[in-house]
Design a protein around this motif. Sequence first.
Motif, PDB file in Angstrom:
ATOM      1  N   GLN A 303       0.905  -1.668  -0.015  1.00  0.00           N
ATOM      2  CA  GLN A 303      -0.288  -0.600  -0.024  1.00  0.00           C
ATOM      3  C   GLN A 303       0.624   0.898   0.232  1.00  0.00           C
ATOM      4  O   GLN A 303       1.290   0.757   0.859  1.00  0.00           O
ATOM      5  CB  GLN A 303      -0.947  -0.249   1.360  1.00  0.00           C
ATOM      6  N   SER A 307      -1.773   9.356   0.041  1.00  0.00           N
ATOM      7  CA  SER A 307      -2.249   9.419  -0.831  1.00  0.00           C
ATOM      8  C   SER A 307      -1.575   9.740  -2.179  1.00  0.00           C
ATOM      9  O   SER A 307      -0.290  10.882  -1.691  1.00  0.00           O
ATOM     10  CB  SER A 307      -3.856   9.827  -0.559  1.00  0.00           C
ATOM     11  N   GLU A 309      -2.665  12.628  -4.032  1.00  0.00           N
ATOM     12  CA  GLU A 309      -3.293  13.881  -3.767  1.00  0.00           C
ATOM     13  C   GLU A 309      -2.477  14.658  -2.252  1.00  0.00           C
ATOM     14  O   GLU A 309      -1.476  15.986  -2.684  1.00  0.00           O
ATOM     15  CB  GLU A 309      -4.867  14.434  -2.848  1.00  0.00           C
ATOM     16  N   GLU A 310      -1.890  14.003  -1.522  1.00  0.00           N
ATOM     17  CA  GLU A 310      -1.210  14.027  -0.319  1.00  0.00           C
ATOM     18  C   GLU A 310       0.073  14.083  -1.010  1.00  0.00           C
ATOM     19  O   GLU A 310       1.293  15.353  -0.828  1.00  0.00           O
ATOM     20  CB  GLU A 310      -0.991  13.121   0.464  1.00  0.00           C
ATOM     21  N   GLU A 337       3.239   6.457  -9.760  1.00  0.00           N
ATOM     22  CA  GLU A 337       1.812   7.165  -9.198  1.00  0.00           C
ATOM     23  C   GLU A 337       3.188   8.096  -8.612  1.00  0.00           C
ATOM     24  O   GLU A 337       2.542   9.254  -8.881  1.00  0.00           O
ATOM     25  CB  GLU A 337       1.673   6.810  -7.619  1.00  0.00           C
TER      26      GLU A 337
END
Length: 511
Positions: A303, A307, A309-310, A337
């Motif tokens: 994981q 996030s 966004e963060e 990402e």
Amino acid sequence: MTSLLLRNARRVPLRAEDAAGPAALGAEPVDVLVEDGTVTAVGPGLERPSGGSGEVEEVDAAGRWLAPGLWDQHVHMAQWTLASQRLDLGATRTPEDVTRAVAERVAAQPDHPVIGWGHRSGGWDREVTVSELDAVSGHTPVVLISGDGHHAWLNTTALLHLAMPVRDSVVRETEWFAVYPRLVTLVGNDGTSPAAYRRSLETAAALGVVGIVDYEFGHGPMDWAERWHAVPGLLRVRAATYAEHLDDVIALGLRTGQPLPDCGPLLTMGSLKIISDGSLNTRTAWCCEPYGDAHRLEYPAGQPNLSGEELREHLARAHAADLQVATHAIGDAAVAEALAAYAATGARGSIEHAQMVGRDDVRRMAELGIRASVQPAHLLDDRDLTEKIWGERSARCFAFRWMLDDGVELVLGSDAPVSPLDPWLAMAAAVHRSADDRDPWHGEQALTAQEAFAASVDGQPTVGVGSRGDLVLLDADPLAEHPSSAEAGAALRSMSVALTVVDGTVVHRAL
């Protein structure tokens, strides 16, 4: 300022074109003059400079090999400095091996906390408990840090001392990173005193290292500024910061590459470091597909630690403050990402580790101009576990050949103390990709010795006029041809350093 005149040195060619033809560099010795921290003249029979206010130190290289000094692009310096004082658990293979070693240390030093380093639980067949550690340690605090640095196995006494919730399991990832700085309350700070740091830097200089990029937890640049009086001018240091101290760095107006105030040009501001996912050993690296033993895991594919966004918010803030970003990303999903965040924000910097990558993501890394900061020695430790839990995806691990062929800027480091602070080990691993008698692991991704060396010198070219006065003089040709990659790797690992020069000053001498 003292000038340095090296006589009779053979230059190591870092580009293929430098080694070709009758005028190939290294064919004949030359003299090299360094003045004010820069190479100002190269050629046979240079005259000793006259005039000026400084002295001239002459060194006869006697035909030895001269190259730009080496860098370790990923170090945790406090942890590396402390490693020599810790209980070495690198050779343990089972939980029982570890508890036996702890029991022996507690019996030998009953009044001292036990800080261990190096166990690798990724290959163990069961989870460990706090209870079994309590059984062999009594009231002596015990903190055992995994070899990848991403979790720790503590006993109850240590959990209570560090003000952590009591549990019967290990402490992982973000929770562990947050508590790590509090270890000083258990063991004091003698191991990270300026004198201890200086000893570590001197050891690195003896390996030909002229600079490090430090990703230690804590206050980073401010910590280095406080200790710099004890290590001035020894090595170059780029000091990174983490998100919790980003406001302080921005308030001070520090920018990547800028010298820290009142510290001279060798200590500079590094990057914002972000740990976007976990590690292979803890099964917390974020992957596009589940792990091979996903049935054991709470998160079958690992994981992210924050996030998307963060992640973008951190990158955008750093970019606006002229700070580069070093994003830890080990799994292929984390790499993808991170690259999306760089593209969205325009931020510059690196992917740290890039251990498993998608083929298209390597191409995107090149398109975005994002560095791949990799640690080849990790493949020696991770080979068997990778095959076990990532299976055929191992073909996309430590994909150095893809990176170079696609035009990605590649730089090598150690992640010390996860691997030793030893650039020769890193180069050897990149060239041979094996630590034992087995064939190279995915040898199609190997580098040549010339490529590995070029990725170890902070982008410096073959030594010439205008080069930085950061140099290493070697007792043998690091690019000599060998019948096999195994022999080439062995030659690199055994390389002997005669002289290390930083900013024109000799910091290590073994002539």
